[in-house]
Structure formats: C-alpha cells, structure tokens
Design a protein around this motif. Sequence first.
Motif, PDB file in Angstrom:
ATOM      1  N   GLY A   1       0.803  -1.212   0.000  1.00  0.00           N
ATOM      2  CA  GLY A   1       0.000   0.000   0.000  1.00  0.00           C
ATOM      3  C   GLY A   1       0.839   1.266   0.000  1.00  0.00           C
ATOM      4  N   TYR A   2       0.596   2.129  -0.967  1.00  0.00           N
ATOM      5  CA  TYR A   2       1.235   3.437  -0.981  1.00  0.00           C
ATOM      6  C   TYR A   2       0.277   4.415  -1.650  1.00  0.00           C
ATOM      7  CZ  TYR A   2       2.340   2.033  -5.774  1.00  0.00           C
ATOM      8  OH  TYR A   2       2.246   1.596  -7.072  1.00  0.00           O
ATOM      9  N   LEU A   3       0.452   5.693  -1.357  1.00  0.00           N
ATOM     10  CA  LEU A   3      -0.452   6.731  -1.850  1.00  0.00           C
ATOM     11  C   LEU A   3       0.333   7.789  -2.604  1.00  0.00           C
ATOM     12  CD1 LEU A   3      -2.603   7.271   1.379  1.00  0.00           C
ATOM     13  CD2 LEU A   3      -3.229   5.910  -0.615  1.00  0.00           C
ATOM     14  N   GLU A   4      -0.218   8.260  -3.702  1.00  0.00           N
ATOM     15  CA  GLU A   4       0.371   9.379  -4.428  1.00  0.00           C
ATOM     16  C   GLU A   4      -0.086  10.697  -3.798  1.00  0.00           C
ATOM     17  OE1 GLU A   4      -0.677   9.174  -8.521  1.00  0.00           O
ATOM     18  OE2 GLU A   4      -0.120   7.061  -8.733  1.00  0.00           O
ATOM     19  N   PRO A   5       0.718  11.746  -3.879  1.00  0.00           N
ATOM     20  CA  PRO A   5       0.254  13.062  -3.431  1.00  0.00           C
ATOM     21  C   PRO A   5      -0.800  13.602  -4.392  1.00  0.00           C
ATOM     22  CG  PRO A   5       2.427  13.232  -4.432  1.00  0.00           C
ATOM     23  CD  PRO A   5       2.110  11.764  -4.365  1.00  0.00           C
ATOM     24  N   SER A   6      -1.602  14.549  -3.907  1.00  0.00           N
ATOM     25  CA  SER A   6      -2.683  15.096  -4.742  1.00  0.00           C
ATOM     26  C   SER A   6      -2.891  16.572  -4.428  1.00  0.00           C
ATOM     27  CB  SER A   6      -3.987  14.342  -4.472  1.00  0.00           C
ATOM     28  OG  SER A   6      -4.419  14.577  -3.139  1.00  0.00           O
ATOM     29  N   LYS A   7      -3.560  17.232  -5.357  1.00  0.00           N
ATOM     30  CA  LYS A   7      -3.872  18.644  -5.118  1.00  0.00           C
ATOM     31  C   LYS A   7      -4.983  19.103  -6.065  1.00  0.00           C
ATOM     32  CE  LYS A   7      -0.495  21.398  -4.092  1.00  0.00           C
ATOM     33  NZ  LYS A   7       0.690  22.301  -4.165  1.00  0.00           N
ATOM     34  N   THR A   8      -5.955  19.807  -5.503  1.00  0.00           N
ATOM     35  CA  THR A   8      -6.982  20.494  -6.280  1.00  0.00           C
ATOM     36  C   THR A   8      -6.604  21.973  -6.324  1.00  0.00           C
ATOM     37  OG1 THR A   8      -8.770  18.943  -5.765  1.00  0.00           O
ATOM     38  CG2 THR A   8      -9.417  21.191  -6.312  1.00  0.00           C
ATOM     39  N   PRO A   9      -6.618  22.615  -7.489  1.00  0.00           N
ATOM     40  CA  PRO A   9      -6.209  24.022  -7.572  1.00  0.00           C
ATOM     41  C   PRO A   9      -7.022  24.923  -6.645  1.00  0.00           C
ATOM     42  CG  PRO A   9      -6.426  23.067  -9.769  1.00  0.00           C
ATOM     43  CD  PRO A   9      -6.980  22.056  -8.808  1.00  0.00           C
ATOM     44  N   VAL A  10      -6.355  25.934  -6.105  1.00  0.00           N
ATOM     45  CA  VAL A  10      -7.036  26.838  -5.172  1.00  0.00           C
ATOM     46  C   VAL A  10      -8.096  27.690  -5.863  1.00  0.00           C
ATOM     47  CG1 VAL A  10      -5.093  26.959  -3.579  1.00  0.00           C
ATOM     48  CG2 VAL A  10      -5.236  28.593  -5.468  1.00  0.00           C
ATOM     49  N   ASP A  11      -8.059  27.761  -7.191  1.00  0.00           N
ATOM     50  CA  ASP A  11      -9.071  28.541  -7.894  1.00  0.00           C
ATOM     51  C   ASP A  11     -10.278  27.699  -8.303  1.00  0.00           C
ATOM     52  OD1 ASP A  11      -7.937  27.012  -9.867  1.00  0.00           O
ATOM     53  OD2 ASP A  11      -7.416  28.687 -11.201  1.00  0.00           O
ATOM     54  N   THR A  12     -10.435  26.490  -7.727  1.00  0.00           N
ATOM     55  CA  THR A  12     -11.617  25.701  -8.027  1.00  0.00           C
ATOM     56  C   THR A  12     -12.873  26.489  -7.675  1.00  0.00           C
ATOM     57  OG1 THR A  12     -12.838  23.676  -7.496  1.00  0.00           O
ATOM     58  CG2 THR A  12     -11.443  24.564  -5.766  1.00  0.00           C
ATOM     59  N   PRO A  13     -13.880  26.502  -8.532  1.00  0.00           N
ATOM     60  CA  PRO A  13     -15.078  27.328  -8.271  1.00  0.00           C
ATOM     61  C   PRO A  13     -15.896  26.858  -7.077  1.00  0.00           C
ATOM     62  CG  PRO A  13     -15.394  25.927 -10.201  1.00  0.00           C
ATOM     63  CD  PRO A  13     -13.947  25.814  -9.827  1.00  0.00           C
ATOM     64  N   PHE A  14     -15.639  25.655  -6.562  1.00  0.00           N
ATOM     65  CA  PHE A  14     -16.414  25.156  -5.420  1.00  0.00           C
ATOM     66  C   PHE A  14     -15.898  25.686  -4.080  1.00  0.00           C
ATOM     67  CE2 PHE A  14     -16.860  21.868  -8.707  1.00  0.00           C
ATOM     68  CZ  PHE A  14     -18.247  21.827  -8.818  1.00  0.00           C
ATOM     69  N   LEU A  15     -14.668  26.184  -4.056  1.00  0.00           N
ATOM     70  CA  LEU A  15     -14.065  26.599  -2.788  1.00  0.00           C
ATOM     71  C   LEU A  15     -14.818  27.734  -2.108  1.00  0.00           C
ATOM     72  CD1 LEU A  15     -11.856  26.354  -0.676  1.00  0.00           C
ATOM     73  CD2 LEU A  15     -10.385  27.780  -2.123  1.00  0.00           C
ATOM     74  N   PRO A  16     -15.202  28.815  -2.801  1.00  0.00           N
ATOM     75  CA  PRO A  16     -15.900  29.902  -2.106  1.00  0.00           C
ATOM     76  C   PRO A  16     -17.183  29.453  -1.413  1.00  0.00           C
ATOM     77  CG  PRO A  16     -15.122  30.642  -4.251  1.00  0.00           C
ATOM     78  CD  PRO A  16     -14.907  29.165  -4.211  1.00  0.00           C
ATOM     79  N   SER A  17     -17.927  28.544  -2.037  1.00  0.00           N
ATOM     80  CA  SER A  17     -19.170  28.071  -1.420  1.00  0.00           C
ATOM     81  C   SER A  17     -18.890  27.307  -0.136  1.00  0.00           C
ATOM     82  CB  SER A  17     -19.931  27.173  -2.403  1.00  0.00           C
ATOM     83  OG  SER A  17     -20.324  27.893  -3.549  1.00  0.00           O
ATOM     84  N   ILE A  18     -17.885  26.437  -0.161  1.00  0.00           N
ATOM     85  CA  ILE A  18     -17.572  25.656   1.034  1.00  0.00           C
ATOM     86  C   ILE A  18     -16.952  26.540   2.106  1.00  0.00           C
ATOM     87  CG2 ILE A  18     -16.089  23.783   1.887  1.00  0.00           C
ATOM     88  CD1 ILE A  18     -16.770  22.251  -0.643  1.00  0.00           C
ATOM     89  N   GLU A  19     -16.208  27.545   1.700  1.00  0.00           N
ATOM     90  CA  GLU A  19     -15.710  28.520   2.679  1.00  0.00           C
ATOM     91  C   GLU A  19     -16.870  29.222   3.381  1.00  0.00           C
ATOM     92  OE1 GLU A  19     -12.071  31.025   1.962  1.00  0.00           O
ATOM     93  OE2 GLU A  19     -12.517  30.457  -0.108  1.00  0.00           O
ATOM     94  N   LYS A  20     -17.873  29.624   2.615  1.00  0.00           N
ATOM     95  CA  LYS A  20     -19.017  30.345   3.184  1.00  0.00           C
ATOM     96  C   LYS A  20     -19.741  29.501   4.223  1.00  0.00           C
ATOM     97  CE  LYS A  20     -23.346  32.622   1.860  1.00  0.00           C
ATOM     98  NZ  LYS A  20     -24.258  32.961   0.731  1.00  0.00           N
ATOM     99  N   VAL A  21     -19.993  28.236   3.898  1.00  0.00           N
ATOM    100  CA  VAL A  21     -20.692  27.352   4.827  1.00  0.00           C
ATOM    101  C   VAL A  21     -19.840  27.091   6.069  1.00  0.00           C
ATOM    102  CG1 VAL A  21     -21.478  24.975   5.134  1.00  0.00           C
ATOM    103  CG2 VAL A  21     -22.131  26.245   3.086  1.00  0.00           C
ATOM    104  N   THR A  22     -18.564  26.847   5.879  1.00  0.00           N
ATOM    105  CA  THR A  22     -17.679  26.579   7.011  1.00  0.00           C
ATOM    106  C   THR A  22     -17.635  27.766   7.964  1.00  0.00           C
ATOM    107  OG1 THR A  22     -16.331  25.167   5.567  1.00  0.00           O
ATOM    108  CG2 THR A  22     -15.354  25.836   7.654  1.00  0.00           C
ATOM    109  N   GLN A  23     -17.615  28.952   7.405  1.00  0.00           N
ATOM    110  CA  GLN A  23     -17.608  30.152   8.243  1.00  0.00           C
ATOM    111  C   GLN A  23     -18.919  30.301   9.010  1.00  0.00           C
ATOM    112  OE1 GLN A  23     -17.223  33.976   6.216  1.00  0.00           O
ATOM    113  NE2 GLN A  23     -15.907  34.689   7.885  1.00  0.00           N
ATOM    114  N   GLU A  24     -20.048  29.975   8.365  1.00  0.00           N
ATOM    115  CA  GLU A  24     -21.347  30.068   9.037  1.00  0.00           C
ATOM    116  C   GLU A  24     -21.411  29.162  10.261  1.00  0.00           C
ATOM    117  OE1 GLU A  24     -24.437  29.201   6.276  1.00  0.00           O
ATOM    118  OE2 GLU A  24     -24.080  30.975   5.037  1.00  0.00           O
ATOM    119  N   ILE A  25     -20.830  27.982  10.167  1.00  0.00           N
ATOM    120  CA  ILE A  25     -20.940  27.004  11.247  1.00  0.00           C
ATOM    121  C   ILE A  25     -19.850  27.180  12.299  1.00  0.00           C
ATOM    122  CG2 ILE A  25     -20.814  24.529  11.780  1.00  0.00           C
ATOM    123  CD1 ILE A  25     -22.134  24.024   9.076  1.00  0.00           C
TER     124      ILE A  25
END
Length: 419
Positions: free
Chosen positions: A327-351
């Motif tokens: 078992g081994y895992l490769e590193p990964s990354k989603t770009p910081v400009d993904t359009p889904f990030l602002p929505s999840i930031e908003k919800v996280t801040q609300e809670i």
Amino acid sequence: MIRHKSISATGEGVEECCDWLKHRMETLGIQVAKEPVKPYPLLIGRLGQDPGKKTVLIYAHYDVKPAGDLHKWHSDPFEPMIREGKVFARGSADNKSPLMAHLEAVRYYQETERPLPVNLLFVFEGCEEEGSTGLPGFLLEHKKELQADLVFFSDGPKDPSNRPIIALGAKGDLNIRITVKTMDRNVHARYAPVLPSAAWKLVEILHGLKQGDRVLVPGFYDGIIPLSREEKLILEQLPDSEEALNRMYGAKSRHYGTAFYQHLLGEPAFNICWLKSGANGVIPAEAEALLDIRLVPGQKPLEIFQKVKDYLASLDDSGITVSLEDGYLEPSKTPVDTPFLPSIEKVTQEIYGSYVIYPCRPSSAPDYLWTNILGLPAIQVRWSDADSDNHAPNEHLSIDEYFKGIALTIKVLEILGKD
C-alpha cells in the motif's frame, strides 16, 4: 458502528462492519452495491439521478487502525465511552463519526421532507488504513460510472489553532522497511568490543538517510512542484500554531516561526515510525526500522522507493535488505481557484466562524484517487478535535463537533445545489 472493530491490518470485523453499514445506508433509501474489491469490500451508494442537479461524491472509510497497547487506553477501545462530552473509542474520529455525519445529513433531508438538493454518490471503503489496496484498480475500471461534479469528505482533525481545515490536497505516503543483519544470532554483550552490532549499524544507516531537516538520499527532492504564489499567500494568512501544537503534545519548540506552515504543508516528511532490535544483555544480530515517508506533489512513491533502495545498495553491505510495505499513496492537489471553494468557505464560516485553508494537508489520504484517477476536484473539511489522537490510544471526538459535522454536510449539499 464503533463497536464493529473493522481492523483492516488484521481483517477482524471488517466484513461484519461493512454489512452493518450497507444495511444502515439502505434504511435511508440509498441504493447500495457491495463490490468485492480485495482485500475488503467497497460500498457504492447512489441517491438521486436528476440530470438537472449536480452530483456530489462523498467518500469515507469504515476501517480503523488496531487499538495498540490496551494498557494505555482508559477504557475498552471498542466499547464507546462518553467522558466530558467526548466519545472515546477507536474510530470515533477516524473515520466513523465523519462517515455517519454524512449519512445523518441524508436522514435530516428525509425527516424534514426537504428535497435532496444534489445527486449523491457514496464511496465507502474498508482498507484506507492499509493504503486503499484494490480501490485504484476499481476506480480505473469504473471511471465512467463514477463521474461527479465534486468529491467531498471529512477525514482528520482541526488545525492546532482549533479551526476547521479546508484541505485541497493530501501528501502521498509510502512505508519502507530496512533490515540489518550482522551475525547469525544474538551474542552475549561481553563481546561488544569485537563483534558487530546490527543496532549500531542501523543507527549509522539512518543517520546517513537524514540529518536535521534535510533528507540526504540522492534525488529525493527532484521534481517537487513548488508552491504557487496563491498558495504562499494562503500560508502567510494562517494563524500562529507552532506553540499550540507544542503545548498540546508536550513537545519542545522547533522555532520555525513564519516558516512553520511551509515546513508542515509544503515539504515532504521522512519519519522513522518504529525501531526494533535486541534483547536483554546481548549484541543484537538483527535490527529493523520502518520509514514512513510523506510525499508532496511532484514526487512519485515508487521512484522515491527506488532512490532509497539505490542509496542503501551503494553502501555495498550484503547484510542490508530493504522492502516496500504493502500500500502506498500518491500526493494530490486540487487548484485553489476551483469554483467550489468559495461556497464551502461560506458554509464553514457560518458554522465554525473562523477556519484555515491547507493547499495540501500534512497527512495522507487516498485523495489522489479522485484528482489523479477520476480527474475530479476534491475538497475536504477536517473538523475532528485538534487533539483527537487518531491512531493513538484514547482516540476521541467531541459530541458537539459531531453535530457540527452533520450540519456542515447538510449546508454544503444545500449551497452546492443552489450554485
């Protein structure tokens, strides 16, 4: 769910836990297929097939690490105990409470008779703690059926500053076992001046692999993708967490200061997981060490293994053997400009109020399965207690955090359905 042991290292209870979970999902109206992925089954669940709605893939794992030394637990690790508003048990934080929080979000929509705002695709595996063996091949084979707009999951603790973490990637991971043999058997310690000690030889080898913060294996840092300007700006905005982390674990400060998160998130880790050697009053004939190496984007697990292997071969010592653990895992990354990030930031801040963003989390997860194999953006929100002690004795999760985790999933699905 916690009472089902589901220890992937030994297989104990994994099948039974899987069946329990499958039944639980079916009671929520989820269509569930139990896929015979080896070594442990994979659950694929579907709820909603509206072509006019987004599809969110929710990932979690139902397996856990072994309990370890039972004498260090304050109670039975597989009999959940509530103390001071926290549930103490193996799997309470990693990853059974987050998994159940996702399912409880579905139950909320059903009991309030609100329409599910998105289509849901669930991927629940039973081998995450052993490197997700079998899952990469399954995803490659079923890539078309598993397409979604976003992968969302929660697996891991908060930042040491006690803020939830929105993570856009994960470090890779591989484990390498080094064995040193100097004699046929252990010998009385009186011969220490004249006979070779495997323990000392192993110490010398490990010292040659890493000194201070620098890994000395030739080519180890080759190909690493440097942090982008946007990612560096995110790191500069993170709170000062070094002292909080030191207080939490009684550690002595490394005094990284402003470079703390650069080291934690942007650089690979070269850790000695354990050392074994010797007995009472002997010169050990054999010694072993397990390296736990966490990789950043640009590093490939098998290439790093080969570089370590080549370095050890250059020592020209037939008593040294090196092997790659399963078992081994490769590193990964989603770009910081993904359009889904602002929505999840908003919800996280609300809670939660404040939060932090990790471009790449310091621990490992099979995040590359989504980004590298399925080609999907993946966002994690890590909300377990900062000191939840995943993998360690007395793992725990605050009940309050569990309910916030349910609310987070509810609101994430809601806002993604509206976007």
